[in-house]
Design a protein around this motif. Structure first.
Motif, mmCIF file in Angstrom:
data_model
loop_
_atom_site.group_PDB
_atom_site.id
_atom_site.type_symbol
_atom_site.label_atom_id
_atom_site.label_comp_id
_atom_site.label_asym_id
_atom_site.label_seq_id
_atom_site.Cartn_x
_atom_site.Cartn_y
_atom_site.Cartn_z
ATOM 1 N N LEU A 36 7.723 44.341 -22.415
ATOM 2 C CA LEU A 36 6.838 43.187 -22.278
ATOM 3 C C LEU A 36 7.184 42.392 -21.024
ATOM 4 O O LEU A 36 6.294 41.956 -20.287
ATOM 5 N N ALA A 37 8.475 42.230 -20.756
ATOM 6 C CA ALA A 37 8.892 41.519 -19.542
ATOM 7 C C ALA A 37 8.432 42.275 -18.290
ATOM 8 O O ALA A 37 7.940 41.667 -17.333
ATOM 9 N N LEU A 38 8.562 43.597 -18.288
ATOM 10 C CA LEU A 38 8.107 44.394 -17.148
ATOM 11 C C LEU A 38 6.595 44.303 -16.971
ATOM 12 O O LEU A 38 6.089 44.248 -15.849
ATOM 13 N N ASP A 39 5.866 44.268 -18.092
ATOM 14 C CA ASP A 39 4.418 44.175 -18.054
ATOM 15 C C ASP A 39 3.990 42.838 -17.438
ATOM 16 O O ASP A 39 3.113 42.801 -16.575
ATOM 17 N N ILE A 40 4.631 41.755 -17.853
ATOM 18 C CA ILE A 40 4.305 40.437 -17.311
ATOM 19 C C ILE A 40 4.657 40.371 -15.832
ATOM 20 O O ILE A 40 3.891 39.830 -15.018
ATOM 21 N N LEU A 41 5.803 40.943 -15.453
ATOM 22 C CA LEU A 41 6.178 40.972 -14.038
ATOM 23 C C LEU A 41 5.175 41.766 -13.212
ATOM 24 O O LEU A 41 4.864 41.398 -12.078
ATOM 25 N N GLY A 42 4.673 42.856 -13.770
ATOM 26 C CA GLY A 42 3.663 43.656 -13.070
ATOM 27 C C GLY A 42 2.387 42.883 -12.834
ATOM 28 O O GLY A 42 1.807 42.921 -11.745
ATOM 29 N N ILE A 43 1.928 42.143 -13.844
ATOM 30 C CA ILE A 43 0.717 41.330 -13.698
ATOM 31 C C ILE A 43 0.930 40.248 -12.644
ATOM 32 O O ILE A 43 0.084 40.030 -11.778
ATOM 33 N N LEU A 44 2.072 39.571 -12.700
ATOM 34 C CA LEU A 44 2.352 38.512 -11.724
ATOM 35 C C LEU A 44 2.475 39.070 -10.307
ATOM 36 O O LEU A 44 2.027 38.449 -9.348
ATOM 37 N N TRP A 45 3.067 40.258 -10.179
ATOM 38 C CA TRP A 45 3.239 40.863 -8.863
ATOM 39 C C TRP A 45 1.889 41.203 -8.243
ATOM 40 O O TRP A 45 1.649 40.947 -7.061
ATOM 41 N N ILE A 46 0.978 41.775 -9.038
ATOM 42 C CA ILE A 46 -0.345 42.128 -8.524
ATOM 43 C C ILE A 46 -1.127 40.857 -8.177
ATOM 44 O O ILE A 46 -1.800 40.791 -7.147
ATOM 45 N N ALA A 47 -1.021 39.825 -9.023
ATOM 46 C CA ALA A 47 -1.723 38.568 -8.742
ATOM 47 C C ALA A 47 -1.181 37.924 -7.458
ATOM 48 O O ALA A 47 -1.959 37.438 -6.625
ATOM 49 N N ALA A 48 0.132 37.931 -7.276
ATOM 50 C CA ALA A 48 0.725 37.353 -6.070
ATOM 51 C C ALA A 48 0.317 38.160 -4.839
ATOM 52 O O ALA A 48 0.029 37.591 -3.776
ATOM 53 N N TYR A 49 0.253 39.466 -4.966
ATOM 54 C CA TYR A 49 -0.175 40.325 -3.862
ATOM 55 C C TYR A 49 -1.601 39.993 -3.438
ATOM 56 O O TYR A 49 -1.900 39.886 -2.251
ATOM 57 N N GLU A 50 -2.484 39.820 -4.427
ATOM 58 C CA GLU A 50 -3.876 39.494 -4.116
ATOM 59 C C GLU A 50 -3.992 38.121 -3.472
ATOM 60 O O GLU A 50 -4.770 37.930 -2.543
ATOM 61 N N LEU A 51 -3.225 37.147 -3.960
ATOM 62 C CA LEU A 51 -3.275 35.809 -3.373
ATOM 63 C C LEU A 51 -2.749 35.816 -1.942
ATOM 64 O O LEU A 51 -3.327 35.180 -1.058
ATOM 65 N N MET A 52 -1.661 36.530 -1.705
ATOM 66 C CA MET A 52 -1.118 36.597 -0.348
ATOM 67 C C MET A 52 -2.106 37.290 0.591
ATOM 68 O O MET A 52 -2.274 36.884 1.738
ATOM 69 N N LYS A 53 -2.772 38.325 0.098
ATOM 70 C CA LYS A 53 -3.751 39.033 0.910
ATOM 71 C C LYS A 53 -4.927 38.115 1.244
ATOM 72 O O LYS A 53 -5.443 38.131 2.356
ATOM 73 N N LYS A 54 -5.324 37.275 0.271
ATOM 74 C CA LYS A 54 -6.450 36.382 0.488
ATOM 75 C C LYS A 54 -6.111 35.316 1.521
ATOM 76 O O LYS A 54 -6.916 35.016 2.403
ATOM 77 N N PHE A 55 -4.921 34.727 1.425
ATOM 78 C CA PHE A 55 -4.568 33.645 2.344
ATOM 79 C C PHE A 55 -4.142 34.167 3.711
ATOM 80 O O PHE A 55 -4.163 33.430 4.680
ATOM 81 N N ARG A 56 -3.760 35.420 3.813
ATOM 82 C CA ARG A 56 -3.377 35.996 5.096
ATOM 83 C C ARG A 56 -4.606 36.229 5.980
ATOM 84 O O ARG A 56 -4.509 36.233 7.189
ATOM 85 N N LYS A 57 -5.763 36.445 5.357
ATOM 86 C CA LYS A 57 -6.982 36.706 6.120
ATOM 87 C C LYS A 57 -7.416 35.485 6.926
ATOM 88 O O LYS A 57 -7.978 35.615 7.982
ATOM 89 N N LYS A 58 -7.167 34.297 6.406
ATOM 90 C CA LYS A 58 -7.655 33.069 7.050
ATOM 91 C C LYS A 58 -6.891 32.722 8.289
ATOM 92 O O LYS A 58 -5.826 33.124 8.555
#
Length: 58
Positions: A36-58
């Motif tokens: 469960l801890a690994l699953d939550i870390l995976g979700i947070l990692w993908i969400a952080a990756y998407e946010l960083m990708k979004k803010f890097r474009k600007k």
């Protein structure tokens, strides 16, 4: 990974996480707790990756 694929992966991880969460209630402090801890870390990692990708474009 495009955003729609990331959202699909997050939804799949959340569905798997809900099953793991139920199993961790049945068997507390077992392998399911770590999964469960690994699953939550995976979700947070993908969400952080998407946010960083979004803010890097600007």
């Amino acid at each position: 990974m495009n955003t729609s694929n990331s959202l699909l992966v997050i939804v799949l991880l959340a569905a798997i996480g809900s099953v793991i969460f139920m199993m961790s209630w049945v068997y507390p402090m077992s392998i399911y707790t770590y999964l469960l801890a690994l699953d939550i870390l995976g979700i947070l990692w993908i969400a952080a990756y998407e946010l960083m990708k979004k803010f890097r474009k600007k």
